[in-house]
Design a protein around this motif. Structure first.
Motif, short mmCIF file in Angstrom:
data_model
loop_
_atom_site.label_atom_id
_atom_site.label_comp_id
_atom_site.label_asym_id
_atom_site.label_seq_id
_atom_site.Cartn_x
_atom_site.Cartn_y
_atom_site.Cartn_z
N THR A 56 4.40 -2.78 8.91
CA THR A 56 3.59 -2.03 8.32
C THR A 56 4.33 -1.03 7.11
O THR A 56 4.06 -0.84 6.00
CB THR A 56 2.44 -1.09 9.12
OG1 THR A 56 1.73 -2.26 9.70
CG2 THR A 56 1.51 -0.49 8.06
N ASP A 60 4.37 -1.04 3.16
CA ASP A 60 4.26 0.32 2.26
C ASP A 60 5.48 0.43 1.56
O ASP A 60 4.88 0.79 0.46
CB ASP A 60 3.93 1.21 3.49
CG ASP A 60 3.57 2.53 2.75
OD1 ASP A 60 2.43 2.39 1.89
OD2 ASP A 60 3.86 3.71 3.17
N MET A 63 4.82 -1.60 -1.73
CA MET A 63 3.67 -1.03 -2.57
C MET A 63 3.77 0.10 -3.52
O MET A 63 3.67 0.17 -4.54
CB MET A 63 2.28 -1.02 -1.82
CG MET A 63 1.85 -2.56 -1.16
SD MET A 63 0.27 -2.36 -0.42
CE MET A 63 0.85 -1.38 1.34
N GLY A 64 4.44 1.23 -2.78
CA GLY A 64 4.62 2.28 -3.50
C GLY A 64 5.85 2.16 -4.41
O GLY A 64 5.41 2.60 -5.79
N PRO A 77 2.55 7.54 -5.61
CA PRO A 77 1.32 6.99 -5.28
C PRO A 77 1.42 7.66 -3.62
O PRO A 77 2.37 7.60 -3.01
CB PRO A 77 1.63 5.65 -5.06
CG PRO A 77 3.13 5.53 -5.18
CD PRO A 77 3.81 6.59 -5.81
N SER A 78 0.28 8.17 -3.21
CA SER A 78 0.08 8.55 -1.83
C SER A 78 -1.00 7.76 -1.24
O SER A 78 -2.01 7.50 -1.76
CB SER A 78 -0.44 10.13 -1.52
OG SER A 78 0.49 10.83 -2.18
N THR A 79 -0.71 6.98 -0.42
CA THR A 79 -1.49 5.95 0.26
C THR A 79 -2.79 6.75 0.90
O THR A 79 -2.65 7.46 1.38
CB THR A 79 -0.75 5.06 1.48
OG1 THR A 79 0.25 4.50 0.71
CG2 THR A 79 -1.91 4.06 2.07
N ASP A 81 -5.71 4.44 1.69
CA ASP A 81 -6.39 3.34 2.55
C ASP A 81 -5.59 2.29 2.51
O ASP A 81 -4.83 1.87 1.74
CB ASP A 81 -7.91 2.85 1.85
CG ASP A 81 -8.12 1.69 2.48
OD1 ASP A 81 -8.71 2.01 3.92
OD2 ASP A 81 -8.34 0.44 2.15
N LEU A 82 -5.24 1.55 3.68
CA LEU A 82 -4.24 0.73 4.03
C LEU A 82 -4.86 -0.37 5.09
O LEU A 82 -5.36 -0.02 6.15
CB LEU A 82 -2.93 1.11 4.71
CG LEU A 82 -1.86 0.08 5.00
CD1 LEU A 82 -1.36 -0.63 3.73
CD2 LEU A 82 -0.73 0.95 5.71
N ALA A 128 -3.81 -2.00 -0.29
CA ALA A 128 -3.73 -0.53 -0.18
C ALA A 128 -4.50 0.22 -1.49
O ALA A 128 -4.23 -0.50 -2.71
CB ALA A 128 -2.43 0.33 0.06
N SER A 129 -5.14 1.22 -1.04
CA SER A 129 -5.45 2.03 -2.38
C SER A 129 -4.69 3.36 -2.34
O SER A 129 -4.17 3.78 -1.05
CB SER A 129 -6.97 2.67 -2.15
OG SER A 129 -7.74 1.48 -2.15
N VAL A 130 -4.10 3.86 -3.40
CA VAL A 130 -3.32 4.93 -3.43
C VAL A 130 -3.74 6.03 -4.37
O VAL A 130 -4.53 5.56 -5.44
CB VAL A 130 -1.92 4.46 -4.02
CG1 VAL A 130 -1.23 3.57 -2.67
CG2 VAL A 130 -1.93 3.93 -5.29
#
Length: 140
Positions: A56, A60, A63-64, A77-79, A81-82, A128-130
């Motif tokens: 995970t 992550d 994605m960032g 970006p700050s996660t 939702d993942l 994810a949503s960030v």
């Protein structure tokens, strides 16, 4: 074998160093990044597979950087939702992650990633949503 990216402006976080993060391809226009990781034997659970938390973290860490590269490091970006799906067991060794920007809005972004082993088997994938914050406000 890292390639030059906008991320070269910043020190590599210790957690990314632990995972063996090495950017091998990036396309800012497509919001795409490919990253090599090294799954160490110390990352394994009792069954000898890489523990899901490490996978995970690798997802992550795809994605960032995809957001940072696509935005030319204008936003951080700050996660918020993942969601991760584990599809196959991961063994220690080299793994390749691909991160993609799905959409960047004013304050929220959507990203996805997948992680493969050396034979091309997809081991895990994530969405994810960030929350997007101006980089100048996020990193002090």
């Amino acid at each position: 074998m890292s390639i030059p990216t906008v991320l070269d402006r910043f020190p590599t976080p210790p957690c990314a160093t632990l995972l063996g993060l090495d950017i091998i391809d990036a396309n800012p226009e497509e919001g795409l990044v490919r990253i090599a990781f090294t799954a160490r034997p110390e990352f394994c659970n009792a069954a000898g597979n890489v523990q899901g938390g490490f996978l995970t973290a690798m997802l992550d860490d795809c994605m960032g950087p995809a957001i940072l590269i696509a935005s030319d490091a204008k936003v951080f970006p700050s996660t918020i939702d993942l969601n991760v799906q584990f599809l196959a067991p991961a063994k220690p060794g080299p793994l390749i992650g691909t991160g993609r920007v799905v959409q960047i809005g004013r304050t929220i972004g959507f990203v996805e990633a997948e992680l493969q082993d050396g034979s091309g088997t997809t081991l895990a994938r994530a969405r994810a949503s960030v929350r997007l914050t101006a980089l100048s406000r996020a990193i002090t």
